[in-house]
Design a protein around this motif. Sequence first.
Motif, PDB file in Angstrom:
ATOM      1  N   MET A 213      45.847  44.270  50.158  1.00 43.76           N
ATOM      2  CA  MET A 213      45.070  44.262  48.905  1.00 43.76           C
ATOM      3  C   MET A 213      45.029  42.865  48.298  1.00 43.76           C
ATOM      4  O   MET A 213      45.828  41.994  48.659  1.00 43.76           O
ATOM      5  CB  MET A 213      45.702  45.237  47.904  1.00 43.76           C
ATOM      6  N   ASP A 214      44.125  42.709  47.350  1.00 35.72           N
ATOM      7  CA  ASP A 214      44.098  41.534  46.478  1.00 35.72           C
ATOM      8  C   ASP A 214      44.978  41.867  45.280  1.00 35.72           C
ATOM      9  O   ASP A 214      44.667  42.768  44.500  1.00 35.72           O
ATOM     10  CB  ASP A 214      42.656  41.255  46.038  1.00 35.72           C
ATOM     11  N   ARG A 215      46.110  41.164  45.156  1.00 35.09           N
ATOM     12  CA  ARG A 215      47.078  41.502  44.109  1.00 35.09           C
ATOM     13  C   ARG A 215      46.428  41.492  42.726  1.00 35.09           C
ATOM     14  O   ARG A 215      46.662  42.392  41.906  1.00 35.09           O
ATOM     15  CB  ARG A 215      48.251  40.513  44.137  1.00 35.09           C
ATOM     16  N   GLU A 216      45.634  40.474  42.451  1.00 32.49           N
ATOM     17  CA  GLU A 216      45.056  40.334  41.109  1.00 32.49           C
ATOM     18  C   GLU A 216      44.163  41.516  40.759  1.00 32.49           C
ATOM     19  O   GLU A 216      44.221  42.057  39.645  1.00 32.49           O
ATOM     20  CB  GLU A 216      44.266  39.033  41.031  1.00 32.49           C
ATOM     21  N   VAL A 217      43.350  41.949  41.712  1.00 32.93           N
ATOM     22  CA  VAL A 217      42.444  43.076  41.477  1.00 32.93           C
ATOM     23  C   VAL A 217      43.227  44.356  41.241  1.00 32.93           C
ATOM     24  O   VAL A 217      42.954  45.121  40.312  1.00 32.93           O
ATOM     25  CB  VAL A 217      41.476  43.248  42.675  1.00 32.93           C
ATOM     26  N   VAL A 218      44.218  44.604  42.103  1.00 35.60           N
ATOM     27  CA  VAL A 218      44.993  45.844  42.016  1.00 35.60           C
ATOM     28  C   VAL A 218      45.824  45.882  40.745  1.00 35.60           C
ATOM     29  O   VAL A 218      45.890  46.905  40.050  1.00 35.60           O
ATOM     30  CB  VAL A 218      45.875  46.012  43.268  1.00 35.60           C
ATOM     31  N   CYS A 219      46.482  44.776  40.414  1.00 33.83           N
ATOM     32  CA  CYS A 219      47.293  44.738  39.191  1.00 33.83           C
ATOM     33  C   CYS A 219      46.432  44.985  37.951  1.00 33.83           C
ATOM     34  O   CYS A 219      46.838  45.690  37.025  1.00 33.83           O
ATOM     35  CB  CYS A 219      48.008  43.389  39.070  1.00 33.83           C
ATOM     36  N   SER A 220      45.263  44.400  37.942  1.00 35.27           N
ATOM     37  CA  SER A 220      44.352  44.600  36.815  1.00 35.27           C
ATOM     38  C   SER A 220      43.959  46.066  36.695  1.00 35.27           C
ATOM     39  O   SER A 220      43.908  46.628  35.597  1.00 35.27           O
ATOM     40  CB  SER A 220      43.107  43.729  36.998  1.00 35.27           C
ATOM     41  N   TYR A 233      54.594  47.637  38.134  1.00 38.78           N
ATOM     42  CA  TYR A 233      54.326  48.880  38.855  1.00 38.78           C
ATOM     43  C   TYR A 233      54.361  48.631  40.361  1.00 38.78           C
ATOM     44  O   TYR A 233      54.953  49.408  41.124  1.00 38.78           O
ATOM     45  CB  TYR A 233      52.960  49.413  38.425  1.00 38.78           C
ATOM     46  N   LEU A 234      53.720  47.538  40.797  1.00 33.42           N
ATOM     47  CA  LEU A 234      53.717  47.221  42.228  1.00 33.42           C
ATOM     48  C   LEU A 234      55.126  46.945  42.745  1.00 33.42           C
ATOM     49  O   LEU A 234      55.497  47.362  43.843  1.00 33.42           O
ATOM     50  CB  LEU A 234      52.830  46.001  42.494  1.00 33.42           C
ATOM     51  N   GLU A 235      55.914  46.221  41.957  1.00 29.83           N
ATOM     52  CA  GLU A 235      57.262  45.857  42.395  1.00 29.83           C
ATOM     53  C   GLU A 235      58.147  47.079  42.618  1.00 29.83           C
ATOM     54  O   GLU A 235      59.070  47.052  43.444  1.00 29.83           O
ATOM     55  CB  GLU A 235      57.898  44.939  41.353  1.00 29.83           C
ATOM     56  N   LYS A 236      57.859  48.170  41.903  1.00 34.03           N
ATOM     57  CA  LYS A 236      58.675  49.385  42.070  1.00 34.03           C
ATOM     58  C   LYS A 236      58.316  50.120  43.345  1.00 34.03           C
ATOM     59  O   LYS A 236      59.102  50.912  43.853  1.00 34.03           O
ATOM     60  CB  LYS A 236      58.463  50.308  40.871  1.00 34.03           C
ATOM     61  N   ILE A 237      57.121  49.871  43.863  1.00 36.81           N
ATOM     62  CA  ILE A 237      56.678  50.598  45.053  1.00 36.81           C
ATOM     63  C   ILE A 237      56.834  49.771  46.323  1.00 36.81           C
ATOM     64  O   ILE A 237      57.254  50.277  47.359  1.00 36.81           O
ATOM     65  CB  ILE A 237      55.195  51.022  44.876  1.00 36.81           C
ATOM     66  N   ILE A 238      56.501  48.491  46.249  1.00 41.64           N
ATOM     67  CA  ILE A 238      56.488  47.634  47.445  1.00 41.64           C
ATOM     68  C   ILE A 238      57.822  46.905  47.576  1.00 41.64           C
ATOM     69  O   ILE A 238      58.225  46.155  46.696  1.00 41.64           O
ATOM     70  CB  ILE A 238      55.324  46.634  47.372  1.00 41.64           C
ATOM     71  N   GLN A 239      58.511  47.135  48.699  1.00 44.43           N
ATOM     72  CA  GLN A 239      59.805  46.488  48.929  1.00 44.43           C
ATOM     73  C   GLN A 239      59.679  45.106  49.571  1.00 44.43           C
ATOM     74  O   GLN A 239      60.494  44.229  49.317  1.00 44.43           O
ATOM     75  CB  GLN A 239      60.694  47.373  49.826  1.00 44.43           C
ATOM     76  N   VAL A 240      58.657  44.959  50.441  1.00 45.09           N
ATOM     77  CA  VAL A 240      58.515  43.688  51.168  1.00 45.09           C
ATOM     78  C   VAL A 240      57.110  43.137  50.931  1.00 45.09           C
ATOM     79  O   VAL A 240      56.154  43.582  51.577  1.00 45.09           O
ATOM     80  CB  VAL A 240      58.760  43.874  52.681  1.00 45.09           C
ATOM     81  N   PRO A 241      56.975  42.222  49.977  1.00 45.47           N
ATOM     82  CA  PRO A 241      55.652  41.646  49.730  1.00 45.47           C
ATOM     83  C   PRO A 241      55.423  40.376  50.549  1.00 45.47           C
ATOM     84  O   PRO A 241      56.329  39.563  50.724  1.00 45.47           O
ATOM     85  CB  PRO A 241      55.681  41.330  48.238  1.00 45.47           C
ATOM     86  N   PHE A 242      54.203  40.211  51.049  1.00 47.12           N
ATOM     87  CA  PHE A 242      53.804  38.978  51.725  1.00 47.12           C
ATOM     88  C   PHE A 242      52.540  38.453  51.043  1.00 47.12           C
ATOM     89  O   PHE A 242      51.531  39.156  50.977  1.00 47.12           O
ATOM     90  CB  PHE A 242      53.502  39.212  53.211  1.00 47.12           C
ATOM     91  N   GLU A 243      52.631  37.247  50.547  1.00 49.80           N
ATOM     92  CA  GLU A 243      51.469  36.606  49.940  1.00 49.80           C
ATOM     93  C   GLU A 243      50.790  35.722  50.983  1.00 49.80           C
ATOM     94  O   GLU A 243      51.388  34.778  51.491  1.00 49.80           O
ATOM     95  CB  GLU A 243      51.883  35.742  48.743  1.00 49.80           C
ATOM     96  N   LEU A 244      49.562  36.047  51.305  1.00 51.57           N
ATOM     97  CA  LEU A 244      48.821  35.193  52.242  1.00 51.57           C
ATOM     98  C   LEU A 244      48.355  33.947  51.502  1.00 51.57           C
ATOM     99  O   LEU A 244      47.624  34.057  50.510  1.00 51.57           O
ATOM    100  CB  LEU A 244      47.610  35.933  52.796  1.00 51.57           C
ATOM    101  N   PRO A 245      48.765  32.787  51.957  1.00 53.12           N
ATOM    102  CA  PRO A 245      48.296  31.571  51.269  1.00 53.12           C
ATOM    103  C   PRO A 245      46.810  31.362  51.499  1.00 53.12           C
ATOM    104  O   PRO A 245      46.253  31.810  52.509  1.00 53.12           O
ATOM    105  CB  PRO A 245      49.112  30.460  51.944  1.00 53.12           C
ATOM    106  N   GLU A 246      46.166  30.714  50.537  1.00 51.30           N
ATOM    107  CA  GLU A 246      44.764  30.366  50.748  1.00 51.30           C
ATOM    108  C   GLU A 246      44.663  29.439  51.943  1.00 51.30           C
ATOM    109  O   GLU A 246      45.541  28.613  52.198  1.00 51.30           O
ATOM    110  CB  GLU A 246      44.187  29.698  49.504  1.00 51.30           C
ATOM    111  N   LEU A 247      43.590  29.595  52.665  1.00 50.04           N
ATOM    112  CA  LEU A 247      43.403  28.789  53.866  1.00 50.04           C
ATOM    113  C   LEU A 247      43.362  27.310  53.541  1.00 50.04           C
ATOM    114  O   LEU A 247      42.815  26.904  52.516  1.00 50.04           O
ATOM    115  CB  LEU A 247      42.094  29.173  54.549  1.00 50.04           C
ATOM    116  N   ARG A 248      43.922  26.514  54.435  1.00 48.87           N
ATOM    117  CA  ARG A 248      43.779  25.078  54.278  1.00 48.87           C
ATOM    118  C   ARG A 248      42.313  24.727  54.416  1.00 48.87           C
ATOM    119  O   ARG A 248      41.634  25.143  55.343  1.00 48.87           O
ATOM    120  CB  ARG A 248      44.600  24.338  55.341  1.00 48.87           C
ATOM    121  N   LYS A 249      41.846  23.969  53.445  1.00 49.92           N
ATOM    122  CA  LYS A 249      40.430  23.607  53.438  1.00 49.92           C
ATOM    123  C   LYS A 249      40.024  22.902  54.728  1.00 49.92           C
ATOM    124  O   LYS A 249      38.926  23.090  55.237  1.00 49.92           O
ATOM    125  CB  LYS A 249      40.133  22.714  52.230  1.00 49.92           C
TER     126      LYS A 249
END
Length: 725
Positions: A213-220, A233-249
């Motif tokens: 998911m897009d964290r910002e969209v879902v959190c909103s 709310y997300l932190e209570k459900i998701i135990q292992v979060p991975f943030e995909l970094p924005e692509l290198r330009k």
Amino acid sequence: MNYSTDRPIDTEEQDLLGRSFFSKQLGKAIYEYNEKDGLVIGLFGKWGTGKTSIINMVVNEINKLAVNDDNKPMIMKFSPWNYSDRDNLISLFFRSLKNQINIQDNDELKKKVGKALSDYSGAFDALSLVPVVGSAVAAVLKSLAQAQGDNLLQSADLDETRIILEKALIEANKKIIIIIDDIDRLTNSQIRDVFQLVKQVADFPNVIYVLAMDREVVCSALTEVHNIDGNEYLEKIIQVPFELPELRKSKLHNIFFNKLEQILGNLPGEVVLDQNYWSKVFRNCIEPYINTLRDVNRVINTFQFKYATLYQETSFEDMIGISTLEVLEPKLYKWIASNKDAVCGGFMHGLLSNNGNGTNYNKFYHDEFERLGIDPNLAMHCISTMFPVFAKDVNEYQYSYQSLSDIRGKMRVAHEERFELYFMLDFDYIKVSRSIINACIYEYDKDKLIIVINEINKQGNIVYLLDEIRSLVKEIPYNRLNLIASVILNIQGEFKGENSRVIFTLSACDIAEYLVIDILDRLETEIEKYNIICSAVENVNKNGLGSIAQIINRIELAYGRLAGDLERKDKQIISLDHLKELEKIYVERINVIANSESILDMNKFNFAFYLWECFDKDNVKKYLEDLFEDKVNKLKFICAMAGRWNGTHGSGWSFNAKNYSEYIMDDEIYNLIKEFDKSKLYKFTEIEQIKLASFVLNYNKTEMDHANEQEALQLLNEWKIEKEE
């Protein structure tokens, strides 16, 4: 034509974004996870950052690791679409899981987990129906009970069935991986329901959830529907979060460039890039808007479709810049398309920008873009890059000067007559294809060139051709300059038409003259220039005499001769001796033509007559003496001496007495016209008749009081009525 699809990739060989290593590691970690407790993994990334592609590579890696595993993990991709309510979503989830279990070759799994899953799902179904009161519900429950052979109400002990399901999952010792992708594409209420589902079933043993998911969209969404902190709310459900970094330009840019190279490489013709201009367009019109691979693919697809059709008639740099805006900044794209005058200029724009009203265009456009929800700074830089007129208005002077000729020659979007082609695929403006124009410049021999130019002239498109060639003068190979100039000079007298500007009109012959002068300026030696002009004078026909006279007169003025009052050495394209030779040849040629046919109907008679008069006055007087024996010829002579004028209130014809008063006076002309039998107007062409009416209306009036052509036509109609009466 190959388009870049928006489908996610499946294997690391297809990976262009450098995500395969991360995907393989995540797949390995999921496969080797040996804890019995359930696990929820969150994969967070902006829309278009490749989350689905990563999931596909994760699944691929798990399958590769489990290829020899007798108890390989079961993987289910659950798509939470098209459900009616939260309870229906839970039922849909369990049915999907049950169906996935049923297709496995593990009888133990089907027997234990399948049965327990059916009971747990049934308990959910029953409980969702129980609170609803009414005979219809009772009938449904009765029907379900009869069909299943169980009493749903008695079996609807959710806790008990859950314990049985958990025990079955442990005993089966089967890792179940459930993937839910594209959560951010759901509505806010659907996002809430999905997370309530996950919360309800997240801690089943041996079950791993991967949520993308897009964290910002879902959190909103969670914040809005729950009125709580969506992050918490997300932190209570998701135990292992991975943030995909924005692509290198840089990586994204490389992909973009590679795709562009493929497109250009597949075109049948050559595309020449202006590297300096391209770097500016990319920096200001493309790079700020491209942030994901999806952005790249969408822009490439739009560009490829348009450019494959228009590459011979448009600038590569501008087309990819405009295509980027069309796809990724449509508000700005629409603004540019709707404001041609502001970005390209034009007559009205020139009047407004030079009227001294002190308009602060920078602030004006900044405020307008802000009001439209467009980033003002990005917009101003972007438009200024592709549109020099706009850049000047908003004081964006960081770029080098671009002449109108360069803009036209390079088929830029900033050229007002080519502008629509970039936005509406409007081919109406393209009177002669660029392939024909290029052939005239680079390929055709003399005979073919003459045939093609004459045919274009017959079609009424010679002005377009001349303007295009003139804009490309710098591109003409040196060894073809002589050929092109000679052909133009020799046939320009036949050219018909004028450009379409309201006031500052130029005839096709004028444009041809300017083109020849531009070509002569490129020649390195005086003798080359002289030979071209000399050959043209020696071979000129009646219709070319006036244009040749203009060219010779231009050189005379550069030497301060005739009407010239000072020398312009930079305009002295041939020597004075050679100029005097041209004068002799011209006099000989015009005498031969004047003695063999009438020259009063030739193009630009007044210019030819002026030069003839300067160098051979005796023969001019004799010619006129013979000519004026006929009153009709006297009037035709005055018509030939008329000059065209254009203004904001129309156009018409004027007569400068000093050009002919030595031979005939205005009073005599006026009386001749007034006394002329109007029933014999047929002896004059239609345009000559208008000129005669114009002379009468302008008689004894100042230039400011000149009658326009409409007024002349009105008088002409009155004459014709008088004739009929």
